[in-house]
Structure formats: C-alpha cells, structure tokens
Design a protein around this motif. Structure first.
Motif, PDB file in Angstrom:
ATOM      1  N   SER A   1      46.085  53.557  32.840  1.00 45.55           N
ATOM      2  CA  SER A   1      45.448  52.263  33.075  1.00 45.55           C
ATOM      3  C   SER A   1      45.964  51.555  34.327  1.00 45.55           C
ATOM      4  O   SER A   1      45.333  50.619  34.818  1.00 45.55           O
ATOM      5  CB  SER A   1      45.642  51.351  31.864  1.00 45.55           C
ATOM      6  N   VAL A   2      47.115  51.983  34.852  1.00 46.19           N
ATOM      7  CA  VAL A   2      47.686  51.299  36.018  1.00 46.19           C
ATOM      8  C   VAL A   2      47.792  52.206  37.245  1.00 46.19           C
ATOM      9  O   VAL A   2      48.202  51.749  38.317  1.00 46.19           O
ATOM     10  CB  VAL A   2      49.090  50.709  35.702  1.00 46.19           C
ATOM     11  N   LYS A   3      47.430  53.465  37.101  1.00 47.90           N
ATOM     12  CA  LYS A   3      47.522  54.397  38.235  1.00 47.90           C
ATOM     13  C   LYS A   3      46.685  53.888  39.410  1.00 47.90           C
ATOM     14  O   LYS A   3      45.539  53.469  39.236  1.00 47.90           O
ATOM     15  CB  LYS A   3      47.042  55.787  37.822  1.00 47.90           C
ATOM     16  N   GLY A   4      47.287  53.935  40.584  1.00 53.82           N
ATOM     17  CA  GLY A   4      46.598  53.469  41.782  1.00 53.82           C
ATOM     18  C   GLY A   4      46.734  51.975  42.019  1.00 53.82           C
ATOM     19  O   GLY A   4      46.364  51.482  43.090  1.00 53.82           O
ATOM     20  N   ARG A   5      47.238  51.231  41.031  1.00 51.34           N
ATOM     21  CA  ARG A   5      47.396  49.771  41.186  1.00 51.34           C
ATOM     22  C   ARG A   5      48.864  49.350  41.159  1.00 51.34           C
ATOM     23  O   ARG A   5      49.247  48.390  41.825  1.00 51.34           O
ATOM     24  CB  ARG A   5      46.650  49.044  40.065  1.00 51.34           C
ATOM     25  N   PHE A   6      49.673  50.046  40.355  1.00 48.47           N
ATOM     26  CA  PHE A   6      51.089  49.688  40.191  1.00 48.47           C
ATOM     27  C   PHE A   6      51.967  50.738  40.864  1.00 48.47           C
ATOM     28  O   PHE A   6      51.639  51.935  40.855  1.00 48.47           O
ATOM     29  CB  PHE A   6      51.467  49.615  38.713  1.00 48.47           C
ATOM     30  N   THR A   7      53.115  50.300  41.366  1.00 51.76           N
ATOM     31  CA  THR A   7      54.086  51.207  41.969  1.00 51.76           C
ATOM     32  C   THR A   7      55.485  50.840  41.486  1.00 51.76           C
ATOM     33  O   THR A   7      55.901  49.683  41.618  1.00 51.76           O
ATOM     34  CB  THR A   7      54.047  51.136  43.498  1.00 51.76           C
ATOM     35  N   ILE A   8      56.187  51.828  40.950  1.00 54.97           N
ATOM     36  CA  ILE A   8      57.559  51.616  40.510  1.00 54.97           C
ATOM     37  C   ILE A   8      58.508  52.200  41.556  1.00 54.97           C
ATOM     38  O   ILE A   8      58.222  53.231  42.165  1.00 54.97           O
ATOM     39  CB  ILE A   8      57.823  52.253  39.130  1.00 54.97           C
ATOM     40  N   SER A   9      59.623  51.518  41.764  1.00 56.41           N
ATOM     41  CA  SER A   9      60.630  52.013  42.698  1.00 56.41           C
ATOM     42  C   SER A   9      62.007  51.567  42.220  1.00 56.41           C
ATOM     43  O   SER A   9      62.118  50.626  41.429  1.00 56.41           O
ATOM     44  CB  SER A   9      60.361  51.511  44.114  1.00 56.41           C
ATOM     45  N   ARG A  10      63.040  52.254  42.689  1.00 56.89           N
ATOM     46  CA  ARG A  10      64.392  51.860  42.326  1.00 56.89           C
ATOM     47  C   ARG A  10      65.282  51.876  43.562  1.00 56.89           C
ATOM     48  O   ARG A  10      65.139  52.760  44.415  1.00 56.89           O
ATOM     49  CB  ARG A  10      64.985  52.738  41.220  1.00 56.89           C
TER      50      ARG A  10
ATOM     51  N   ASN B   1      45.945  44.291  42.402  1.00 59.66           N
ATOM     52  CA  ASN B   1      44.624  44.265  41.768  1.00 59.66           C
ATOM     53  C   ASN B   1      44.754  44.032  40.263  1.00 59.66           C
ATOM     54  O   ASN B   1      44.208  44.785  39.446  1.00 59.66           O
ATOM     55  CB  ASN B   1      43.871  45.571  42.052  1.00 59.66           C
ATOM     56  N   LEU B   2      45.478  43.005  39.916  1.00 58.01           N
ATOM     57  CA  LEU B   2      45.739  42.731  38.511  1.00 58.01           C
ATOM     58  C   LEU B   2      44.469  42.355  37.765  1.00 58.01           C
ATOM     59  O   LEU B   2      43.559  41.721  38.325  1.00 58.01           O
ATOM     60  CB  LEU B   2      46.782  41.613  38.380  1.00 58.01           C
ATOM     61  N   LYS B   3      44.440  42.767  36.506  1.00 56.36           N
ATOM     62  CA  LYS B   3      43.299  42.519  35.648  1.00 56.36           C
ATOM     63  C   LYS B   3      43.743  41.700  34.433  1.00 56.36           C
ATOM     64  O   LYS B   3      44.928  41.696  34.082  1.00 56.36           O
ATOM     65  CB  LYS B   3      42.693  43.847  35.178  1.00 56.36           C
TER      66      LYS B   3
ATOM     67  N   VAL C   1      54.446  51.512  30.900  1.00 57.05           N
ATOM     68  CA  VAL C   1      53.622  51.221  32.071  1.00 57.05           C
ATOM     69  C   VAL C   1      53.958  52.198  33.190  1.00 57.05           C
ATOM     70  O   VAL C   1      53.072  52.822  33.766  1.00 57.05           O
ATOM     71  CB  VAL C   1      53.854  49.777  32.560  1.00 57.05           C
ATOM     72  N   ALA C   2      55.236  52.330  33.510  1.00 57.32           N
ATOM     73  CA  ALA C   2      55.670  53.201  34.594  1.00 57.32           C
ATOM     74  C   ALA C   2      57.132  53.555  34.393  1.00 57.32           C
ATOM     75  O   ALA C   2      57.893  52.760  33.841  1.00 57.32           O
ATOM     76  CB  ALA C   2      55.485  52.524  35.949  1.00 57.32           C
TER      77      ALA C   2
END
Length: 117
Positions: free
Chosen positions: A62-71, A84-86, A48-49
């Motif tokens: 499929s998740v670009k622009g909707r999901f953000t990964i961070s650490r 904006n979950l589908k 996913v990311a």
C-alpha cells in the motif's frame, strides 16, 4: 536498553508529505531489522516499511512508491519519508527495532499522522 523516540507526525492534506524520525538513545548498530509500523483506529498494527542493518528494505504494498525508509547509523536515527499521503495513511506510526543478538524487540511510543481528504 536502547529507547526509541518518534517525531515528525502531524496533520497534512491529502497529497502532502511528512518525514518521520525515530531517534535511538544509543547506537542502532546493535539492531538488525528496524522498521515502521502503523495502527489505525479499530485496526491491527501493520508493517509499513523495514530496513536491515545492511540497508535492504521492505515495504507494504500500500505504500510502495510513496514511502521511503532509511537509517543513519551515525545519527542513530531511522527515517520514514512519506509522499503523496492519502486519507487511509492516517494512523499512529510506531518505530520498532530488533536486537541482532537476542532478537528482542523494542518499540517507540508512537506518533500520530492524520491525513485530511
């Protein structure tokens, strides 16, 4: 060995948001790449990311622009902000980390995300 524990999954309506957390039992500075994968029922596990130790990120189309990964190295935690979950995002989400020196991979136990349409 550092253990990974995911949390934050649940049931949400389409268009809603969730924030997943992956807490490590030790320092995540030992890891290079860390990422989130998901596996829907009857399908293969997919990336996913991902995020490198330097903060470089990579996302599935499929998740670009909707999901953000961070650490957060200070909290030994990796996050996945999902907006904006589908319905097609429904899956078990797994945290993964790769040791920088050995290249060995570690997995969490997974957290279920269910999106109702």
């Amino acid at each position: 060995q550092v253990q990974l524990v995911e949390s934050g999954g649940g049931l949400v309506q389409a268009g809603g948001s969730l924030r997943l957390s992956c807490a490590a039992s030790g320092s995540i500075r030992v890891f290079n790449d860390m990422g989130w994968y998901r596996q829907a029922s009857g399908k293969q596990r997919e990336l996913v990311a991902a995020i490198t130790s330097g903060g470089r990120t990579n996302y599935a189309d499929s998740v670009k622009g909707r999901f953000t990964i961070s650490r957060d190295n200070g909290k030994n935690t990796v996050y996945l902000e999902m907006n904006n979950l589908k319905a097609e995002d429904t899956a078990v989400y797994y945290c993964n980390a790769v040791y920088a020196i050995s290249g060995r991979s570690v997995w969490g136990q997974g957290t279920q995300v269910t999106v109702s349409s």
